[in-house]
Scaffold this motif. Structure first.
Motif, PDB file in Angstrom:
ATOM      1  N   LEU A 150     -19.388 -80.273   6.465  1.00  0.00           N
ATOM      2  CA  LEU A 150     -17.519 -79.450   6.766  1.00  0.00           C
ATOM      3  C   LEU A 150     -16.540 -80.870   6.137  1.00  0.00           C
ATOM      4  O   LEU A 150     -15.810 -80.041   5.132  1.00  0.00           O
ATOM      5  CB  LEU A 150     -17.581 -79.333   8.015  1.00  0.00           C
ATOM      6  N   SER A 151     -17.129 -81.603   6.286  1.00  0.00           N
ATOM      7  CA  SER A 151     -15.139 -82.395   6.069  1.00  0.00           C
ATOM      8  C   SER A 151     -16.079 -84.440   5.799  1.00  0.00           C
ATOM      9  O   SER A 151     -16.848 -85.021   6.738  1.00  0.00           O
ATOM     10  CB  SER A 151     -14.458 -83.095   6.930  1.00  0.00           C
ATOM     11  N   ALA A 152     -16.278 -84.916   4.793  1.00  0.00           N
ATOM     12  CA  ALA A 152     -16.294 -86.045   4.501  1.00  0.00           C
ATOM     13  C   ALA A 152     -15.356 -87.435   4.141  1.00  0.00           C
ATOM     14  O   ALA A 152     -14.198 -86.665   2.855  1.00  0.00           O
ATOM     15  CB  ALA A 152     -17.962 -86.416   3.173  1.00  0.00           C
ATOM     16  N   GLY A 153     -15.171 -87.950   4.822  1.00  0.00           N
ATOM     17  CA  GLY A 153     -14.231 -89.333   4.414  1.00  0.00           C
ATOM     18  C   GLY A 153     -14.438 -89.825   3.325  1.00  0.00           C
ATOM     19  O   GLY A 153     -15.163 -90.176   2.896  1.00  0.00           O
ATOM     20  N   VAL A 154     -13.679 -90.340   2.672  1.00  0.00           N
ATOM     21  CA  VAL A 154     -12.903 -91.132   1.733  1.00  0.00           C
ATOM     22  C   VAL A 154     -12.590 -92.195   2.007  1.00  0.00           C
ATOM     23  O   VAL A 154     -11.381 -92.598   2.212  1.00  0.00           O
ATOM     24  CB  VAL A 154     -12.628 -90.775   0.918  1.00  0.00           C
ATOM     25  N   LEU A 155     -13.301 -93.923   1.298  1.00  0.00           N
ATOM     26  CA  LEU A 155     -12.799 -94.977   1.923  1.00  0.00           C
ATOM     27  C   LEU A 155     -11.408 -95.280   0.548  1.00  0.00           C
ATOM     28  O   LEU A 155     -11.675 -95.162  -0.026  1.00  0.00           O
ATOM     29  CB  LEU A 155     -13.877 -95.637   1.563  1.00  0.00           C
ATOM     30  N   ILE A 202     -17.825 -85.066   9.235  1.00  0.00           N
ATOM     31  CA  ILE A 202     -17.992 -84.120  10.411  1.00  0.00           C
ATOM     32  C   ILE A 202     -18.877 -82.917   9.879  1.00  0.00           C
ATOM     33  O   ILE A 202     -18.077 -82.507   8.422  1.00  0.00           O
ATOM     34  CB  ILE A 202     -16.566 -83.504  10.947  1.00  0.00           C
ATOM     35  N   ALA A 203     -19.659 -82.000  10.909  1.00  0.00           N
ATOM     36  CA  ALA A 203     -21.302 -81.934   9.678  1.00  0.00           C
ATOM     37  C   ALA A 203     -20.794 -80.498  11.467  1.00  0.00           C
ATOM     38  O   ALA A 203     -20.904 -80.673  12.575  1.00  0.00           O
ATOM     39  CB  ALA A 203     -21.370 -82.574   9.752  1.00  0.00           C
ATOM     40  N   ARG A 204     -21.638 -80.260  10.754  1.00  0.00           N
ATOM     41  CA  ARG A 204     -23.031 -78.899  11.504  1.00  0.00           C
ATOM     42  C   ARG A 204     -24.262 -78.924  11.417  1.00  0.00           C
ATOM     43  O   ARG A 204     -24.759 -78.711  10.203  1.00  0.00           O
ATOM     44  CB  ARG A 204     -21.935 -77.151  11.569  1.00  0.00           C
ATOM     45  N   ILE A 205     -24.885 -78.751  12.362  1.00  0.00           N
ATOM     46  CA  ILE A 205     -26.174 -79.196  12.667  1.00  0.00           C
ATOM     47  C   ILE A 205     -26.731 -77.899  11.439  1.00  0.00           C
ATOM     48  O   ILE A 205     -26.228 -76.924  11.943  1.00  0.00           O
ATOM     49  CB  ILE A 205     -27.155 -78.875  14.321  1.00  0.00           C
ATOM     50  N   ALA A 206     -27.753 -77.399  10.374  1.00  0.00           N
ATOM     51  CA  ALA A 206     -28.665 -76.892  10.196  1.00  0.00           C
ATOM     52  C   ALA A 206     -30.053 -76.489  10.868  1.00  0.00           C
ATOM     53  O   ALA A 206     -30.214 -75.457  10.188  1.00  0.00           O
ATOM     54  CB  ALA A 206     -28.258 -76.859   8.161  1.00  0.00           C
ATOM     55  N   ALA A 207     -30.583 -77.967  10.458  1.00  0.00           N
ATOM     56  CA  ALA A 207     -31.987 -78.202  11.339  1.00  0.00           C
ATOM     57  C   ALA A 207     -32.441 -79.403  12.055  1.00  0.00           C
ATOM     58  O   ALA A 207     -31.294 -80.308  11.277  1.00  0.00           O
ATOM     59  CB  ALA A 207     -32.466 -77.889  10.038  1.00  0.00           C
ATOM     60  N   VAL A 208     -33.061 -79.073  12.954  1.00  0.00           N
ATOM     61  CA  VAL A 208     -33.424 -80.842  13.452  1.00  0.00           C
ATOM     62  C   VAL A 208     -34.557 -80.864  13.719  1.00  0.00           C
ATOM     63  O   VAL A 208     -35.760 -80.017  13.143  1.00  0.00           O
ATOM     64  CB  VAL A 208     -32.743 -80.495  14.772  1.00  0.00           C
ATOM     65  N   GLY A 209     -35.409 -81.966  13.411  1.00  0.00           N
ATOM     66  CA  GLY A 209     -36.811 -82.554  13.466  1.00  0.00           C
ATOM     67  C   GLY A 209     -37.643 -81.779  14.968  1.00  0.00           C
ATOM     68  O   GLY A 209     -36.663 -81.464  15.543  1.00  0.00           O
ATOM     69  N   PRO A 210     -39.402 -81.485  14.645  1.00  0.00           N
ATOM     70  CA  PRO A 210     -39.464 -81.209  16.058  1.00  0.00           C
ATOM     71  C   PRO A 210     -39.071 -81.807  16.858  1.00  0.00           C
ATOM     72  O   PRO A 210     -39.844 -81.788  18.173  1.00  0.00           O
ATOM     73  CB  PRO A 210     -40.964 -80.803  15.720  1.00  0.00           C
ATOM     74  N   ASP A 211     -39.550 -83.118  16.955  1.00  0.00           N
ATOM     75  CA  ASP A 211     -39.169 -84.018  18.185  1.00  0.00           C
ATOM     76  C   ASP A 211     -36.868 -83.924  19.125  1.00  0.00           C
ATOM     77  O   ASP A 211     -36.682 -84.334  19.775  1.00  0.00           O
ATOM     78  CB  ASP A 211     -38.944 -85.306  17.711  1.00  0.00           C
ATOM     79  N   ALA A 212     -35.934 -83.287  17.871  1.00  0.00           N
ATOM     80  CA  ALA A 212     -35.420 -83.124  18.806  1.00  0.00           C
ATOM     81  C   ALA A 212     -35.105 -82.706  20.112  1.00  0.00           C
ATOM     82  O   ALA A 212     -35.884 -81.158  20.019  1.00  0.00           O
ATOM     83  CB  ALA A 212     -33.658 -82.231  18.070  1.00  0.00           C
ATOM     84  N   GLN A 247     -24.702 -76.801  16.212  1.00  0.00           N
ATOM     85  CA  GLN A 247     -23.526 -77.829  16.747  1.00  0.00           C
ATOM     86  C   GLN A 247     -22.790 -78.258  16.054  1.00  0.00           C
ATOM     87  O   GLN A 247     -23.125 -78.996  15.110  1.00  0.00           O
ATOM     88  CB  GLN A 247     -25.225 -78.786  17.325  1.00  0.00           C
ATOM     89  N   LEU A 248     -21.828 -78.912  16.426  1.00  0.00           N
ATOM     90  CA  LEU A 248     -20.703 -79.189  15.683  1.00  0.00           C
ATOM     91  C   LEU A 248     -20.833 -81.028  16.092  1.00  0.00           C
ATOM     92  O   LEU A 248     -21.010 -81.736  17.562  1.00  0.00           O
ATOM     93  CB  LEU A 248     -19.283 -79.382  16.244  1.00  0.00           C
ATOM     94  N   VAL A 249     -20.692 -81.726  15.183  1.00  0.00           N
ATOM     95  CA  VAL A 249     -21.308 -83.334  15.306  1.00  0.00           C
ATOM     96  C   VAL A 249     -20.610 -84.368  13.996  1.00  0.00           C
ATOM     97  O   VAL A 249     -20.165 -84.084  13.462  1.00  0.00           O
ATOM     98  CB  VAL A 249     -23.041 -83.614  14.988  1.00  0.00           C
ATOM     99  N   PHE A 250     -20.496 -85.641  14.936  1.00  0.00           N
ATOM    100  CA  PHE A 250     -19.752 -86.476  13.801  1.00  0.00           C
ATOM    101  C   PHE A 250     -21.569 -86.980  13.213  1.00  0.00           C
ATOM    102  O   PHE A 250     -21.641 -88.108  14.001  1.00  0.00           O
ATOM    103  CB  PHE A 250     -19.486 -87.243  14.240  1.00  0.00           C
ATOM    104  N   THR A 266      -8.513 -80.155  13.717  1.00  0.00           N
ATOM    105  CA  THR A 266      -9.809 -79.253  12.683  1.00  0.00           C
ATOM    106  C   THR A 266     -10.856 -80.362  12.638  1.00  0.00           C
ATOM    107  O   THR A 266     -10.903 -81.709  12.547  1.00  0.00           O
ATOM    108  CB  THR A 266      -9.039 -79.097  11.281  1.00  0.00           C
ATOM    109  N   ALA A 267     -12.153 -80.192  11.554  1.00  0.00           N
ATOM    110  CA  ALA A 267     -12.646 -80.799  11.122  1.00  0.00           C
ATOM    111  C   ALA A 267     -12.593 -82.283  10.611  1.00  0.00           C
ATOM    112  O   ALA A 267     -12.664 -83.126  10.049  1.00  0.00           O
ATOM    113  CB  ALA A 267     -13.709 -79.805  10.528  1.00  0.00           C
ATOM    114  N   HIS A 268     -11.068 -81.877   9.790  1.00  0.00           N
ATOM    115  CA  HIS A 268     -10.446 -82.336   8.557  1.00  0.00           C
ATOM    116  C   HIS A 268      -9.555 -83.866   9.882  1.00  0.00           C
ATOM    117  O   HIS A 268      -9.937 -85.030   9.899  1.00  0.00           O
ATOM    118  CB  HIS A 268      -9.190 -81.909   7.725  1.00  0.00           C
ATOM    119  N   ASP A 269      -8.736 -83.161  11.135  1.00  0.00           N
ATOM    120  CA  ASP A 269      -8.666 -83.627  12.309  1.00  0.00           C
ATOM    121  C   ASP A 269      -9.819 -84.196  12.200  1.00  0.00           C
ATOM    122  O   ASP A 269      -8.896 -85.645  12.656  1.00  0.00           O
ATOM    123  CB  ASP A 269      -8.298 -83.140  12.892  1.00  0.00           C
TER     124      ASP A 269
END
Length: 370
Positions: free
Chosen positions: A41-46, A72-82, A89-92, A158-161
């Motif tokens: 959703l939002s990727a930081g730029v150093l 900041i992203a949203r889970i699209a898929a997870v491996g079988p051990d999750a 889900q919203l995640v960092f 927001t995701a940017h915040d």
């Protein structure tokens, strides 16, 4: 578990240092054991991303590579051990990648391949690409769950915040490492850059009295105003650096004896004497978190007053989890009092890197929105 993933997605690909990025359509990674696929959703730029990708900073990493760090992203898929993370889900998504069988072998996503052959292999063969893309593959343990209802609906982020986390977490890792306590006095030096400004905000949220050091009177005044507006009652004093060891020490002494110092000096200021000045004001048993690039810090006070000097690279996973709890409890300002984000599309990557190089300081963040 997976939601419907596209077979291909767009990403910023760097073929060689200095050549610049290209927006390319590349295969979408697939979730395997130990991994998650996130929709960015939002990727930081150093502020120094431009220096890295154009070669002014000689950081090694394999090429071609998709650029970017944390997101900041949203889970699209997870491996079988999750077992806790799930699609939607919203995640960092954190940029510090550690080998599971050797945590000392670590690297920073799409920035640096680490310090040993193990970390280099891990980056080259498994976790090469960053987050300047529509989708990214990350380790499960690097996905820190965010309470979206609390953060975005109740607190208004927001995701940017929330992308400001990637700056705030670095000084939090250092301050927690030296066990900063509420009510203590801490010097943040220098405090006018991106990580230094974030360090002031973090120390305030941790309940400390902050002495902010910097060369720019204008930026120090903005920093002080920014913090006090967002956190009424915060104790923030400022000291302008002159570059003279004795003069800077004298300017700090009225605020002493100080409990702790966190140093976040960038490489270009490695010969500065400001950290020595700060150390001179520490009380017996004071602590220093060394997260920057100062070359010479040894002073008689270090031995005479039992000062602890602790190096710290980034932060630990537990630090991230605890920091998110602080944010969810409302210990930081909200909305424009928290951060002012400048956003760019993938196609605007060049402008994003240029702006990030100048747009640094407390409450400032630049992000790419795929």
């Amino acid at each position: 578990m997976a939601s419907s993933l596209p077979s291909r997605h767009r990403a910023l690909v760097l073929e060689k240092i200095g050549a610049g990025f290209e927006v390319k359509t590349v295969p979408t990674p697939q979730a395997e054991a130990g991994s998650a696929i996130v929709r960015v959703l939002s990727a930081g730029v150093l502020s120094y991303h431009r220096e890295i990708y154009y070669g002014q900073r000689h950081y090694d990493f394999p090429k071609p590579i998709v650029g970017g760090i944390s997101a900041i992203a949203r889970i699209a898929a997870v491996g079988p051990d999750a077992v806790a993370l799930h699609p939607g889900q919203l995640v960092f998504a954190d940029c510090v990648i550690r080998a599971r069988d050797d945590p000392d072998s670590l690297f920073l996503t799409a920035i640096h391949e680490g310090m040993n052959e193990r970390s280099k292999k891990l980056m080259r063969d498994v976790w090469r690409d960053g987050t300047f893309a529509e989708y990214a593959k990350v380790p499960l343990e690097n996905c820190i769950a965010l309470d979206e209802a609390r953060l975005c609906k109740e607190l208004g982020y927001t995701a940017h915040d929330l992308m400001y986390l990637y700056l705030l977490l670095v000084p939090y890792g250092g301050l927690r490492d030296i066990r900063l306590e509420p009510g203590e006095t801490v010097i943040v030096c220098p405090a006018t850059g991106g990580f230094g400004g974030a360090g002031v905000q973090v120390a305030v949220a941790m309940g400390a009295r902050v002495i902010a050091m910097g060369r720019s009177e204008k930026e120090l005044a903005r920093l002080q105003q920014y913090v006090k507006k967002g956190t009424p009652g915060a104790s923030v004093e400022t000291v302008r650096l002159t570059g003279d060891l004795d003069a800077d020490t004298s300017a700090l002494q009225p605020f002493g004896p100080v409990d702790a110092v966190i140093d976040l000096t960038p490489p270009f200021a490695s010969k500065s004497t400001h950290l020595k000045s700060a150390i001179r004001t520490l009380r017996r048993g004071g602590r220093v978190s060394m997260m920057g690039f100062v070359e010479d810090v040894i002073h008689w006070n270090v031995m005479a007053l039992n000062i602890t000097l602790k190096g710290k690279l980034m932060y630990e996973r537990e630090d991230m989890v605890l920091f998110v709890k602080m944010l969810e409890r409302g210990l930081f300002p909200k909305g424009k009092d928290f951060v002012d984000a400048k956003t760019f599309k993938l196609e605007e990557w060049e402008e994003a890197l240029e702006v990030a190089a100048e747009y640094a300081g407390i409450g400032k963040v630049v992000v790419i929105e795929p």
